[in-house]
Design an enzyme around this catalytic site. Structure first.
Site: not given
Length: 258
Positions: A110, A123
């Site tokens: 990501s 995250y």
């Protein structure tokens, strides 16, 4: 894929394709036993296991949010169990086959694996860890002729549904209920509700077509000389990523965070 997708729409769609070249095998990447079972199934399906397996793509992922003082250790562990340890577990299991083929390992990370974001520490930690694992493995695999690639998408929530309005509401309610009295008093409910609105707005945004990510994964698998990183993202996110990773930290924080 993550065990929570068992019997999901994606699996049914793949099965309905009825391709002789595809076999749908679902597993929970958190389970050592299920990964070993998948390894046996793949090995048994190969025409010649001694020639190896060309590619592994680690794409299983979950998302979460919350300021550090509102995020439980259990949540940190739960997110990392899929996003980080799941990818490591699958990679280690299949790496001998990939090495024999001089093939590819592709990790879907990501943009938040290389730049931090408030309220996203659980995250970010998992994706920063995945980036470090990818970099270390890439360096180790040079001598074997194996390419190890990170794909770093921006916001594709609209396409993937990895965060939903209902899920955010439920998670926020639990966080507020289980937070310490000091956190509730010092941060205040107004701040908490503002963060909640921002996350709900974020969950309603993003690109609705995952084609750029699929193109990046395809090139990572098939290109003769793949890049070490692919960034399927809008220009504004690419510029922010460059700023956050190249500018002095204080300046980057001033531009985008403070």
């Amino acid at each position: 894929m993550h065990g929570g997708d068992q019997g999901g729409d994606g699996a049914r769609e793949l099965r309905h394709m009825a391709s002789e070249r595809m076999r749908v095998l679902q597993l929970d990447v958190r389970s050592e036993a299920e990964v070993e079972q998948a390894l046996r199934a793949v090995s048994d399906s190969l025409p010649d296991p001694e020639q190896g397996l060309w590619g592994v793509v680690n794409n299983a992922g979950v998302a979460s949010f919350g300021d550090v003082e509102f995020t439980s250790l259990e949540k940190y562990e739960r997110v990392a169990a899929v996003n980080l340890w799941g990818a490591i577990r699958v990679t280690k299991a299949f790496l001998p086959l990939v090495r024999r083929a001089r093939g590819r390992v592709v990790n879907v990370s990501s943009m938040l694996g290389r730049m931090a974001s408030p309220s996203r520490s659980s995250y970010c930690i998992s994706k920063f860890g995945l980036e470090a694992f990818t970099d270390c493995l890439r360096q180790e695999m040079y001598r074997w002729g194996v390419s190890v690639v990170a794909v770093e998408p921006s916001n594709y929530i609209a396409a993937t549904g990895i965060l939903t309005q209902e899920g955010i509401e439920a998670e926020a309610e639990q966080m507020w209920r289980t937070a310490s009295e000091a956190a509730r008093v010092d941060y205040g409910e107004a701040h908490f509700q503002r963060q909640l609105r921002q996350m709900k707005a974020f969950a309603s945004s993003g690109l609705g077509d995952v084609a750029p990510v699929l193109d990046a994964v395809t090139e990572a698998l098939l290109a003769r000389w793949p890049y070490a990183r692919y960034n399927p993202m809008e220009a504004r996110w690419w510029l922010r990523l460059q700023a956050m990773t190249h500018l002095p930290t204080a300046l980057a924080d001033w531009l985008y965070i403070k």
